[in-house]
Design a protein around this motif. Sequence first.
Motif, PDB file in Angstrom:
ATOM      1  N   PRO A 184       0.835  -1.205   0.000  1.00 47.46           N
ATOM      2  CA  PRO A 184       0.000   0.000   0.000  1.00 47.46           C
ATOM      3  C   PRO A 184       0.866   1.250   0.000  1.00 47.46           C
ATOM      4  O   PRO A 184       1.985   1.252   0.514  1.00 47.46           O
ATOM      5  N   VAL A 185       0.350   2.304  -0.589  1.00 49.16           N
ATOM      6  CA  VAL A 185       1.040   3.601  -0.614  1.00 49.16           C
ATOM      7  C   VAL A 185       0.165   4.583   0.150  1.00 49.16           C
ATOM      8  O   VAL A 185      -1.002   4.789  -0.196  1.00 49.16           O
ATOM      9  N   ALA A 186       0.713   5.152   1.199  1.00 48.19           N
ATOM     10  CA  ALA A 186      -0.066   6.024   2.074  1.00 48.19           C
ATOM     11  C   ALA A 186       0.803   7.163   2.572  1.00 48.19           C
ATOM     12  O   ALA A 186       2.025   7.045   2.637  1.00 48.19           O
ATOM     13  N   VAL A 187       0.147   8.265   2.906  1.00 49.67           N
ATOM     14  CA  VAL A 187       0.815   9.392   3.534  1.00 49.67           C
ATOM     15  C   VAL A 187       0.888   9.102   5.027  1.00 49.67           C
ATOM     16  O   VAL A 187      -0.139   8.964   5.692  1.00 49.67           O
ATOM     17  N   ARG A 188       2.101   8.986   5.546  1.00 44.11           N
ATOM     18  CA  ARG A 188       2.279   8.578   6.937  1.00 44.11           C
ATOM     19  C   ARG A 188       1.943   9.711   7.895  1.00 44.11           C
ATOM     20  O   ARG A 188       2.132  10.890   7.597  1.00 44.11           O
ATOM     21  N   VAL A 189       1.474   9.314   9.063  1.00 43.66           N
ATOM     22  CA  VAL A 189       1.204  10.256  10.144  1.00 43.66           C
ATOM     23  C   VAL A 189       2.114   9.909  11.305  1.00 43.66           C
ATOM     24  O   VAL A 189       2.646   8.803  11.377  1.00 43.66           O
ATOM     25  N   PRO A 190       2.336  10.831  12.247  1.00 41.55           N
ATOM     26  CA  PRO A 190       3.301  10.560  13.318  1.00 41.55           C
ATOM     27  C   PRO A 190       2.982   9.350  14.159  1.00 41.55           C
ATOM     28  O   PRO A 190       3.882   8.708  14.668  1.00 41.55           O
ATOM     29  N   ARG A 191       1.703   9.014  14.340  1.00 39.85           N
ATOM     30  CA  ARG A 191       1.368   7.932  15.238  1.00 39.85           C
ATOM     31  C   ARG A 191       0.575   6.868  14.485  1.00 39.85           C
ATOM     32  O   ARG A 191      -0.134   7.154  13.534  1.00 39.85           O
ATOM     33  N   GLY A 192       0.698   5.633  14.988  1.00 41.71           N
ATOM     34  CA  GLY A 192      -0.076   4.542  14.430  1.00 41.71           C
ATOM     35  C   GLY A 192       0.687   3.802  13.364  1.00 41.71           C
ATOM     36  O   GLY A 192       1.485   4.387  12.618  1.00 41.71           O
ATOM     37  N   PRO A 193       0.460   2.501  13.239  1.00 42.04           N
ATOM     38  CA  PRO A 193       1.152   1.716  12.216  1.00 42.04           C
ATOM     39  C   PRO A 193       0.693   2.060  10.814  1.00 42.04           C
ATOM     40  O   PRO A 193       1.433   1.909   9.860  1.00 42.04           O
ATOM     41  N   ARG A 194      -0.567   2.529  10.648  1.00 35.84           N
ATOM     42  CA  ARG A 194      -1.075   2.925   9.340  1.00 35.84           C
ATOM     43  C   ARG A 194      -1.828   4.235   9.509  1.00 35.84           C
ATOM     44  O   ARG A 194      -2.506   4.452  10.514  1.00 35.84           O
ATOM     45  N   PRO A 195      -1.747   5.114   8.543  1.00 31.18           N
ATOM     46  CA  PRO A 195      -2.445   6.392   8.680  1.00 31.18           C
ATOM     47  C   PRO A 195      -3.944   6.218   8.544  1.00 31.18           C
ATOM     48  O   PRO A 195      -4.425   5.474   7.715  1.00 31.18           O
ATOM     49  N   ALA A 196      -4.692   6.904   9.380  1.00 31.03           N
ATOM     50  CA  ALA A 196      -6.142   6.867   9.278  1.00 31.03           C
ATOM     51  C   ALA A 196      -6.583   7.786   8.153  1.00 31.03           C
ATOM     52  O   ALA A 196      -6.422   8.995   8.227  1.00 31.03           O
ATOM     53  N   GLY A 197      -7.157   7.206   7.107  1.00 30.00           N
ATOM     54  CA  GLY A 197      -7.617   7.994   5.980  1.00 30.00           C
ATOM     55  C   GLY A 197      -6.519   8.506   5.093  1.00 30.00           C
ATOM     56  O   GLY A 197      -6.768   9.352   4.250  1.00 30.00           O
ATOM     57  N   GLY A 198      -5.276   8.021   5.242  1.00 32.49           N
ATOM     58  CA  GLY A 198      -4.178   8.526   4.454  1.00 32.49           C
ATOM     59  C   GLY A 198      -3.750   7.639   3.309  1.00 32.49           C
ATOM     60  O   GLY A 198      -2.788   7.963   2.624  1.00 32.49           O
ATOM     61  N   GLN A 199      -4.433   6.517   3.089  1.00 37.53           N
ATOM     62  CA  GLN A 199      -4.002   5.609   2.025  1.00 37.53           C
ATOM     63  C   GLN A 199      -4.426   6.148   0.673  1.00 37.53           C
ATOM     64  O   GLN A 199      -5.551   6.597   0.479  1.00 37.53           O
ATOM     65  N   LEU A 200      -3.499   6.089  -0.284  1.00 35.35           N
ATOM     66  CA  LEU A 200      -3.754   6.569  -1.630  1.00 35.35           C
ATOM     67  C   LEU A 200      -4.123   5.444  -2.577  1.00 35.35           C
ATOM     68  O   LEU A 200      -4.887   5.652  -3.521  1.00 35.35           O
ATOM     69  N   GLY A 201      -3.570   4.276  -2.366  1.00 33.20           N
ATOM     70  CA  GLY A 201      -3.826   3.146  -3.249  1.00 33.20           C
ATOM     71  C   GLY A 201      -2.819   2.048  -2.989  1.00 33.20           C
ATOM     72  O   GLY A 201      -2.149   2.018  -1.941  1.00 33.20           O
ATOM     73  N   VAL A 202      -2.696   1.153  -3.952  1.00 33.64           N
ATOM     74  CA  VAL A 202      -1.806   0.003  -3.838  1.00 33.64           C
ATOM     75  C   VAL A 202      -0.958  -0.087  -5.109  1.00 33.64           C
ATOM     76  O   VAL A 202      -1.477   0.055  -6.225  1.00 33.64           O
ATOM     77  N   ALA A 203       0.344  -0.301  -4.920  1.00 34.21           N
ATOM     78  CA  ALA A 203       1.268  -0.510  -6.032  1.00 34.21           C
ATOM     79  C   ALA A 203       1.633  -1.987  -6.103  1.00 34.21           C
ATOM     80  O   ALA A 203       1.903  -2.619  -5.080  1.00 34.21           O
ATOM     81  N   VAL A 204       1.639  -2.538  -7.315  1.00 31.94           N
ATOM     82  CA  VAL A 204       1.957  -3.947  -7.541  1.00 31.94           C
ATOM     83  C   VAL A 204       3.026  -4.024  -8.623  1.00 31.94           C
ATOM     84  O   VAL A 204       2.940  -3.323  -9.647  1.00 31.94           O
ATOM     85  N   TRP A 205       4.036  -4.871  -8.378  1.00 34.28           N
ATOM     86  CA  TRP A 205       5.063  -5.122  -9.387  1.00 34.28           C
ATOM     87  C   TRP A 205       5.082  -6.608  -9.731  1.00 34.28           C
ATOM     88  O   TRP A 205       4.836  -7.465  -8.862  1.00 34.28           O
ATOM     89  N   PHE A 206       5.371  -6.897 -11.000  1.00 33.24           N
ATOM     90  CA  PHE A 206       5.313  -8.263 -11.507  1.00 33.24           C
ATOM     91  C   PHE A 206       6.692  -8.705 -11.996  1.00 33.24           C
ATOM     92  O   PHE A 206       7.426  -7.921 -12.629  1.00 33.24           O
ATOM     93  N   TYR A 207       7.003  -9.965 -11.708  1.00 34.60           N
ATOM     94  CA  TYR A 207       8.250 -10.581 -12.153  1.00 34.60           C
ATOM     95  C   TYR A 207       7.957 -11.571 -13.272  1.00 34.60           C
ATOM     96  O   TYR A 207       6.896 -12.210 -13.292  1.00 34.60           O
ATOM     97  N   ASP A 208       8.920 -11.714 -14.187  1.00 33.21           N
ATOM     98  CA  ASP A 208       8.760 -12.667 -15.282  1.00 33.21           C
ATOM     99  C   ASP A 208       9.060 -14.097 -14.856  1.00 33.21           C
ATOM    100  O   ASP A 208       8.691 -15.043 -15.553  1.00 33.21           O
ATOM    101  N   ARG A 209       9.751 -14.261 -13.736  1.00 37.96           N
ATOM    102  CA  ARG A 209      10.073 -15.590 -13.215  1.00 37.96           C
ATOM    103  C   ARG A 209       9.743 -15.641 -11.728  1.00 37.96           C
ATOM    104  O   ARG A 209       9.644 -14.593 -11.086  1.00 37.96           O
ATOM    105  N   PRO A 210       9.538 -16.826 -11.153  1.00 42.07           N
ATOM    106  CA  PRO A 210       9.269 -16.911  -9.713  1.00 42.07           C
ATOM    107  C   PRO A 210      10.362 -16.205  -8.915  1.00 42.07           C
ATOM    108  O   PRO A 210      11.550 -16.501  -9.060  1.00 42.07           O
ATOM    109  N   ALA A 211       9.962 -15.265  -8.101  1.00 45.29           N
ATOM    110  CA  ALA A 211      10.927 -14.466  -7.346  1.00 45.29           C
ATOM    111  C   ALA A 211      10.194 -13.698  -6.269  1.00 45.29           C
ATOM    112  O   ALA A 211       8.960 -13.677  -6.207  1.00 45.29           O
TER     113      ALA A 211
END
Length: 493
Positions: A184-211
């Motif tokens: 996930p891609v989010a704008v971090r806030v000083p407290r908490g493991p994840r920002p409340a309401g700060g997530q922008l979306g999800v980035a995914v990368w793909f490999y051509d071989r198992p990795a």
Amino acid sequence: MSTGRLPKVAGISPALTGVPQNFVPSHSAPSDPTRGERSNNPGGALPAAGHDRLACWISELTTLHELTDRLGGTGTLTEALRELLRAGADLLGARRGMFFLRPSDGLGPERLIGHGLSHAELGHLETVPPDSAPHTRLLDPQPAAPGRPEVELTHRDIAHDEALHPRHREVAAQLGCAASYAVPVAVRVPRGPRPAGGQLGVAVWFYDRPAAPDARQRRLLGRYLRRAAQHVANRLELARARTTVRAVREELLPRRLPALPGVRLAVRHRHGPGRGGDFFDALALPEGALGLAIGSTNGSGPATLAATGSLRSGLRAYAVMEGEDPVAVLSDLELLLRLTEPERTATALFGYAEPPTQGLTPTPGPPASGRGGTRRLVIASAGHPPPLVVGATRVEFAETALSAPLGMLACWEAPSVQLDIAQGETVLLYTVGLLRGTGEPLDGAFARLEAAAHRAPPAVRADPDALADHIVRTVLPSDLEPAEEVVLLAARF
């Protein structure tokens, strides 16, 4: 071993004493005859392992700086997301990726951006069921352990992962994607493991071989994303603001053109990232007369939009009251501008097309189209570019009187001019953005506009919609977004 004092910096003598420079490496054995029981290093040089670690840190910092600097050069939200995917692919050793934009505040927009993936391939990925897709579990994360949400999703070998939906494995095989890594891609806030309401979306990368990315690659990507998320969030807010401004612009302009006998109208409006002060109008006046207006207000931003709306509303009222006298219409408009926006200037052009029964006069020679005759069009201009008349036998600019823009003189007034428009001819009104969009000097821009009209085939000249499309397509570079707003209004009589 004695040590000297540290040198003075900017005239300040440090109070701390120097650090001893002797170093005893933990890996050296006291029985080594070449080293002795104690290794003296008067120069303070680091051992080989320290050099390697320092070189690794410098390399990582340099890489992150270059990637962050490259991201900072992006100007739009789409450009920023594509650069983020490209940088992530470089850090992870992947070749392709996608970003699913869905801000957690619910204000949108939702968008799917690909890196190394075509629109068709992105469409195939969207057919994967959400409970098995490589990103949806991170959009609405479920706790992987009590109190700890998922922060990444790795599929090392998609083809042999029986926990995945068969459609997921099928699409991955079609696209040649053997493994994926999502965060996930989010704008971090000083407290908490994840920002409340700060997530922008999800980035995914793909490999051509198992990795799968190793710890160092994930650490570098995490550091990069913490910096990149704020830039993406800024571009998101800018995109939202531009969408809002565009909606306001559209509301300030007429939604439809009037339908009058003997006249066909067409308009082309291209938005630009800048000004936003252009306006146009076409008014059905009493007895079948037609009022045509176009203009530009200087400045940009919400205040300019408000001034533009005020000018257009005032022009409509003055056109209804005294449209037969275009000079009086612009004089009243100039007074309105001086009273409401004394520091602002504007250009404007108003034309009054007389009713067909009043303004139609016989034309000697063969008729230009259908039946013979001309229709009188009276025009007054306040610093606006002259209209272009396009017909079957002529392409020429109208000789409007030279005058200053509204708001520049203590009292504006300029004589009107009369144009005799033959049946089948089209009058083109346009804003200065059409000329500036060519990237040429003003004389060259006028010549380019006239040449574009000359090159229009007869069938195009007979259709105002086709002529407007031809002019915009020929005059403006098709591969570039216009630097400013462009309005083109075509009236064929």
